[in-house]
Design a protein around this motif. Structure first.
Motif, short mmCIF file in Angstrom:
data_model
loop_
_atom_site.label_atom_id
_atom_site.label_comp_id
_atom_site.label_asym_id
_atom_site.label_seq_id
_atom_site.Cartn_x
_atom_site.Cartn_y
_atom_site.Cartn_z
N ILE A 1 0.85 -1.19 0.00
CA ILE A 1 0.00 0.00 0.00
C ILE A 1 0.88 1.23 0.00
CG2 ILE A 1 -1.85 -1.19 1.25
CD1 ILE A 1 -0.90 0.45 3.74
N GLN A 2 0.31 2.35 -0.40
CA GLN A 2 1.08 3.59 -0.33
C GLN A 2 0.98 4.17 1.08
OE1 GLN A 2 -1.80 3.36 -1.85
NE2 GLN A 2 -3.05 5.20 -1.56
N GLY A 3 1.98 4.94 1.45
CA GLY A 3 1.97 5.56 2.77
C GLY A 3 3.18 6.45 2.94
N LEU A 4 3.35 6.94 4.14
CA LEU A 4 4.48 7.80 4.47
C LEU A 4 5.59 6.92 5.04
CD1 LEU A 4 5.38 10.75 4.48
CD2 LEU A 4 4.52 10.93 6.81
N ILE A 5 6.62 6.69 4.26
CA ILE A 5 7.74 5.87 4.69
C ILE A 5 8.68 6.71 5.53
CG2 ILE A 5 9.80 4.64 3.89
CD1 ILE A 5 8.16 3.87 1.40
N VAL A 6 9.04 6.22 6.71
CA VAL A 6 10.01 6.91 7.56
C VAL A 6 11.20 5.98 7.77
CG1 VAL A 6 8.36 8.43 8.70
CG2 VAL A 6 8.78 6.19 9.66
N ALA A 7 12.39 6.49 7.52
CA ALA A 7 13.59 5.68 7.60
C ALA A 7 14.69 6.44 8.32
CB ALA A 7 14.07 5.29 6.20
N ASN B 1 2.17 18.81 -1.73
CA ASN B 1 2.77 17.93 -2.73
C ASN B 1 2.71 16.47 -2.29
OD1 ASN B 1 3.42 20.08 -4.40
ND2 ASN B 1 5.48 20.32 -3.56
N ILE B 2 2.92 16.25 -1.00
CA ILE B 2 2.86 14.89 -0.47
C ILE B 2 1.47 14.32 -0.61
CG2 ILE B 2 2.95 13.57 1.69
CD1 ILE B 2 5.40 15.22 2.44
N ARG B 3 0.46 15.13 -0.33
CA ARG B 3 -0.93 14.68 -0.49
C ARG B 3 -1.19 14.25 -1.93
NH1 ARG B 3 -1.98 19.15 3.08
NH2 ARG B 3 -2.90 18.45 5.06
N GLU B 4 -0.69 15.04 -2.88
CA GLU B 4 -0.91 14.74 -4.29
C GLU B 4 -0.24 13.43 -4.69
OE1 GLU B 4 0.39 18.02 -6.60
OE2 GLU B 4 -1.01 19.45 -5.69
N VAL B 5 0.99 13.21 -4.21
CA VAL B 5 1.73 11.99 -4.54
C VAL B 5 1.01 10.76 -3.97
CG1 VAL B 5 3.87 10.70 -4.15
CG2 VAL B 5 3.96 13.13 -4.74
N LEU B 6 0.57 10.86 -2.72
CA LEU B 6 -0.14 9.74 -2.10
C LEU B 6 -1.45 9.45 -2.83
CD1 LEU B 6 0.39 10.57 1.69
CD2 LEU B 6 1.47 8.74 0.40
N ALA B 7 -2.12 10.52 -3.26
CA ALA B 7 -3.39 10.35 -3.98
C ALA B 7 -3.19 9.63 -5.31
CB ALA B 7 -4.04 11.71 -4.21
N LYS B 8 -2.01 9.72 -5.89
CA LYS B 8 -1.71 9.05 -7.15
C LYS B 8 -1.29 7.60 -6.95
CE LYS B 8 -0.30 13.30 -9.54
NZ LYS B 8 0.85 14.04 -10.16
N GLY B 9 -1.21 7.19 -5.67
CA GLY B 9 -0.91 5.79 -5.39
C GLY B 9 0.55 5.49 -5.14
N TYR B 10 1.36 6.53 -4.91
CA TYR B 10 2.77 6.33 -4.62
C TYR B 10 3.05 6.65 -3.15
CZ TYR B 10 3.25 6.45 -9.71
OH TYR B 10 3.11 6.22 -11.05
N SER B 11 4.15 6.11 -2.65
CA SER B 11 4.56 6.41 -1.28
C SER B 11 5.55 7.57 -1.26
CB SER B 11 5.20 5.18 -0.63
OG SER B 11 4.24 4.18 -0.38
N ILE B 12 5.69 8.17 -0.09
CA ILE B 12 6.65 9.24 0.14
C ILE B 12 7.70 8.74 1.13
CG2 ILE B 12 6.95 11.44 1.34
CD1 ILE B 12 6.00 11.96 -1.38
N ILE B 13 8.96 9.03 0.85
CA ILE B 13 10.04 8.65 1.76
C ILE B 13 10.53 9.89 2.51
CG2 ILE B 13 12.32 7.60 1.99
CD1 ILE B 13 11.87 6.39 -0.82
N ASN B 14 10.50 9.82 3.82
CA ASN B 14 11.01 10.93 4.61
C ASN B 14 12.00 10.39 5.65
OD1 ASN B 14 11.32 13.56 5.34
ND2 ASN B 14 9.46 13.71 6.56
N PHE B 15 12.98 11.23 5.98
CA PHE B 15 13.99 10.87 6.97
C PHE B 15 13.84 11.79 8.17
CE2 PHE B 15 15.62 9.77 2.76
CZ PHE B 15 15.97 8.43 2.95
#
Length: 249
Positions: free
Chosen positions: A69-75, A132-146
């Motif tokens: 699933i898409q989501g907010l990836i934290v690493a 921008n993050i909302r838009e990316v998630l809405a398109k079905g992709y995940s976001i990577i944040n550190f």
């Protein structure tokens, strides 16, 4: 001497490889719509990153199941190479520092492949990044944040910033923790390191061993819970990695 030679060869191949395909994409962008350019940029990014992992001798050991699933990836954050390793395994878009956009070659690839840049010192920039993050998630992709906000080489993570986790609660996104580490501690890009000397040192080895763990998605409306749970999971995994590597020696 052999490691320096190998590092130089890989640096030259890296520059030529990225430059060649960047030039091709640059000219193709004049003849395609913005939507087609975005799709081509994503394909180009995936091809480039897959190729770079082979060229640079990356050996990735994977634990856990890749997110479906898409989501907010934290690493946790060790090096500029972290997002390249992650993106080679899953479709996601990193959040990067504004300064990276000005880096030769890498900055251009980041721009055309959808990296979300943010000026952490600017409130307006942070607000735009959230949209921008909302838009990316809405398109079905995940976001990577550190969420550490910088790289480090400590046994466990630095303090996490709350921003990512507060945003996850606001946009009702899953949080997907990821742990990542390098067998050689000197592969971390920290302190006063600069790109070329670090590149030669890191990729002058025949292989660069990297471990990465995908954890199950976490859901909560409590940002503190999301932060603490993610941090504890990542810290425990980093400790396990290092213990396993130490036992190999």
């Amino acid at each position: 001497m052999l490691s320096l030679l190998l590092g130089l060869i890989r640096l030259i191949v890296f520059i030529l490889f990225v430059s060649f395909f960047s030039i091709i994409f640059y000219f193709m962008s004049f003849f395609c719509s913005e939507e087609n350019n975005s799709k081509r940029a994503l394909l180009l990014r995936d091809f480039l990153i897959g190729g770079l992992n082979i060229i640079l001798g990356i050996r990735t050991i994977i634990y856990g199941e890749k997110p479906t699933i898409q989501g907010l990836i934290v690493a946790n954050h060790r090096s500029y190479f972290d997002p390249i390793v992650i993106v080679n395994l899953i479709h996601a878009f990193p959040v990067g520092k504004k300064e990276v956009a000005s880096w030769p070659l890498i900055g251009y690839i980041c721009k055309i492949s959808g990296v979300v840049f943010v000026d952490r010192k600017c409130q307006k920039s942070r607000q735009e990044t959230a949209e921008n993050i909302r838009e990316v998630l809405a398109k079905g992709y995940s976001i990577i944040n550190f969420p550490e906000g910088t790289t480090d080489v400590l046994p466990t993570t630095l303090d996490f910033n709350y921003g990512s986790f507060v945003m996850a609660t606001k946009i009702k996104s899953a949080v997907i923790p990821i742990a990542i580490d390098y067998k050689e501690k000197t592969d971390a890009f920290v302190g006063d390191d600069t790109f070329i000397p670090h590149f030669l040192k890191c990729f002058g080895k025949w292989t660069t061993e990297i471990k990465i763990t995908f954890f199950p998605p976490i859901y909560s409306e409590d940002a503190t819970y999301l932060l603490n749970t993610s941090k504890n999971m990542i810290d425990e995994e980093l400790i396990r990695y290092r213990k396993d590597w130490d036992n190999e020696n």
